[in-house]
Design an enzyme around this catalytic site. Structure first.
Site, PDB file in Angstrom:
ATOM      1  N   CYS A  92     -16.533   1.343   1.890  1.00 33.46           N
ATOM      2  CA  CYS A  92     -15.320   0.529   2.076  1.00 33.46           C
ATOM      3  C   CYS A  92     -14.725   0.711   3.470  1.00 33.46           C
ATOM      4  O   CYS A  92     -13.940  -0.117   3.907  1.00 33.46           O
ATOM      5  CB  CYS A  92     -14.307   0.851   1.003  1.00 33.46           C
ATOM      6  N   HIS A 108      -7.784   0.672  -5.808  1.00 32.49           N
ATOM      7  CA  HIS A 108      -7.907  -0.149  -4.596  1.00 32.49           C
ATOM      8  C   HIS A 108      -8.581  -1.472  -4.992  1.00 32.49           C
ATOM      9  O   HIS A 108      -9.733  -1.741  -4.641  1.00 32.49           O
ATOM     10  CB  HIS A 108      -8.728   0.604  -3.553  1.00 32.49           C
ATOM     11  N   GLN A 119     -10.199  -4.115  -2.481  1.00 30.06           N
ATOM     12  CA  GLN A 119     -11.454  -3.632  -1.901  1.00 30.06           C
ATOM     13  C   GLN A 119     -12.635  -3.969  -2.813  1.00 30.06           C
ATOM     14  O   GLN A 119     -13.634  -4.542  -2.379  1.00 30.06           O
ATOM     15  CB  GLN A 119     -11.375  -2.108  -1.708  1.00 30.06           C
ATOM     16  N   ARG A 173       0.881  -1.190   0.000  1.00 33.77           N
ATOM     17  CA  ARG A 173       0.000   0.000   0.000  1.00 33.77           C
ATOM     18  C   ARG A 173       0.905   1.223   0.000  1.00 33.77           C
ATOM     19  O   ARG A 173       1.732   1.399   0.897  1.00 33.77           O
ATOM     20  CB  ARG A 173      -0.884   0.011   1.242  1.00 33.77           C
ATOM     21  N   ARG A 185     -13.063  -8.790   3.135  1.00 35.16           N
ATOM     22  CA  ARG A 185     -11.689  -8.493   2.701  1.00 35.16           C
ATOM     23  C   ARG A 185     -10.802  -9.706   2.967  1.00 35.16           C
ATOM     24  O   ARG A 185      -9.965 -10.071   2.148  1.00 35.16           O
ATOM     25  CB  ARG A 185     -11.133  -7.272   3.455  1.00 35.16           C
ATOM     26  N   ASP A 209     -17.688   6.503  -0.273  1.00 39.02           N
ATOM     27  CA  ASP A 209     -16.349   6.447   0.335  1.00 39.02           C
ATOM     28  C   ASP A 209     -16.057   7.853   0.868  1.00 39.02           C
ATOM     29  O   ASP A 209     -16.786   8.811   0.538  1.00 39.02           O
ATOM     30  CB  ASP A 209     -15.317   6.024  -0.730  1.00 39.02           C
TER      31      ASP A 209
HETATM   32  N1   CP Z   1     -11.039  -0.244   3.365  1.00 35.26           N
HETATM   33  C1   CP Z   1      -9.731  -0.231   3.674  1.00 35.26           C
HETATM   34  O1   CP Z   1      -8.857  -0.488   2.843  1.00 35.26           O
HETATM   35  O2   CP Z   1      -9.488   0.058   4.975  1.00 35.26           O
HETATM   36  P1   CP Z   1      -8.040   0.356   5.599  1.00 35.26           P
HETATM   37  O3   CP Z   1      -7.584   1.662   5.029  1.00 35.26           O
HETATM   38  O4   CP Z   1      -8.283   0.419   7.081  1.00 35.26           O
HETATM   39  O5   CP Z   1      -7.121  -0.762   5.216  1.00 35.26           O
HETATM   40  N1  NVA Z   2     -10.352   6.373  -0.884  1.00 34.49           N
HETATM   41  C1  NVA Z   2      -9.877   6.018   0.434  1.00 34.49           C
HETATM   42  C2  NVA Z   2     -10.032   4.550   0.676  1.00 34.49           C
HETATM   43  C3  NVA Z   2      -9.608   4.101   2.038  1.00 34.49           C
HETATM   44  C4  NVA Z   2      -9.717   2.632   2.229  1.00 34.49           C
HETATM   45  C5  NVA Z   2      -8.439   6.447   0.596  1.00 34.49           C
HETATM   46  O1  NVA Z   2      -7.654   6.259  -0.345  1.00 34.49           O
HETATM   47  O2  NVA Z   2      -8.082   6.984   1.642  1.00 34.49           O
END
Ligand code: CP
Ligand code: NVA
Length: 303
Positions: free
Chosen positions: A262, A130, A133, A103, A290, A222
């Site tokens: 999400c 993502h 997700q 990530r 997940r 989101d």
């Molecule tokens: N939805 C999601 O990816 O959550 P986190 O940012 O907590 O991993």
């Molecule tokens: N769009 C959000 C998703 C978090 C899981 C972000 O990138 O922060």
């Protein structure tokens, strides 16, 4: 040849369906001692340059349940691309690890890591995409609605990494996707173009959230300001407040519609407490899934 999961479009339509079946099987087997352990004897690197609750914990637990050893790696340790080149880091990590999840901010960094690593690389979120997700989300849709096609999906709010992954998914499935967002916050233009060019789904970008919600089977939202963008939070709020997922919008949707997010949510901004805690909300099932979907993705990349 090793496979990666950097974008949903790394899988074919057939592989999407196979992965959904595998996720269901792994979910059913979760507490069964005879569950498969395809990661036995392997370590999986979990690189995080941004915070995470769901992705980090579900990957750690998932790797462990598949018989592997998860290694959590923060920015402080490897400083990908700064302390040494991504090429050198990828080659060294491949000598220790059986798989890498990452990530980070730059999508291009993940593309490079996948290119140079000799082991599978999984995208755990970038500024652009993502994919884990949205793969988990379509698994939740299948569980709740009994189908993943012939549905209307209304995505409300910021055109972000999650939206872009929905566009990638619907380039492989046949659905109606309406993205209701401000003109200043659209999804990625090239991903939108490719999703439309795939010709499977009916995709529209809409400024009126009521039109998007009307008759929808899924209302999805989101956060309005993603990680790395939090200093634009107030500006985003002003642009997106009319797209809040609230009971008024929900009343326009199909009577069996499900509400998805999400997470993490900023309650009272993009979604009201009433809707998030209401009977049509499946947000915590999404979070659980997940785990099952990522186990399926990791297993699929090993075969
Ligand atoms: N939805 C999601 O990816 O959550 P986190 O940012 O907590 O991993
Ligand atoms: N769009 C959000 C998703 C978090 C899981 C972000 O990138 O922060």
């Amino acid at each position: 040849m090793k496979r990666d999961f950097v974008a949903i479009t790394d899988f074919s339509r057939e592989e999407i369906f196979e992965t959904l079946v595998l996720a269901r099987e792994l979910k059913e087997l979760q507490h069964n001692k005879a569950a498969p352990q395809p990661l036995a004897g392997k370590s999986v690197g979990l690189i995080f340059h941004k915070p995470s609750l769901r992705t980090r914990i579900s990957f750690e637990v998932g790797v462990t349940q598949l018989g592997g050893n998860p290694i959590y790696i923060t920015k402080q340790e490897i400083e990908l691309g700064k302390r040494e080149t991504i090429y050198d880091a990828a080659k060294v990590l491949s000598r220790y690890l059986g798989m890498i999840e990452i990530r980070t901010f730059s999508h291009e960094d993940v593309v490079q890591l996948a290119k140079y690593a000799d082991v599978p690389v999984i995208n755990g979120l970038t500024d652009l995409l993502h994919p884990c997700q949205v793969m988990s989300d379509i698994f939740t849709v299948q569980e709740k609605l009994g189908r993943v096609e012939d549905i209307k999906i209304a995505y409300l709010g910021d055109g972000n990494n999650v939206t872009n992954s929905w566009l990638n998914l619907v380039s492989l499935l046949s659905v109606q996707l309406v993205v209701a967002t401000a003109k200043e916050t659209p999804p990625n233009a090239e991903i939108l173009r490719k999703a439309r060019a795939a010709g499977r789904s009916e995709i529209s970008i809409e400024n009126d959230p009521r039109k998007a919600a009307k008759g929808a089977h899924i209302l999805y939202t989101d956060v309005w300001a993603s990680m790395g963008q939090k200093d634009e939070s107030e500006k985003q709020r002003q642009l997106l407040s009319k797209f809040q997922l609230n009971s008024e919008l929900l009343s326009l949707a199909d009577k069996n519609a499900i509400v998805m997010h999400c997470l993490p949510a900023e309650r009272g901004r993009e979604i009201t407490d009433e809707v998030m805690d209401g009977p049509q909300s499946v947000v915590f099932d999404q979070a659980e899934n997940r785990l099952h979907m990522q186990k399926a993705i990791m297993t699929k990349l090993l075969v």
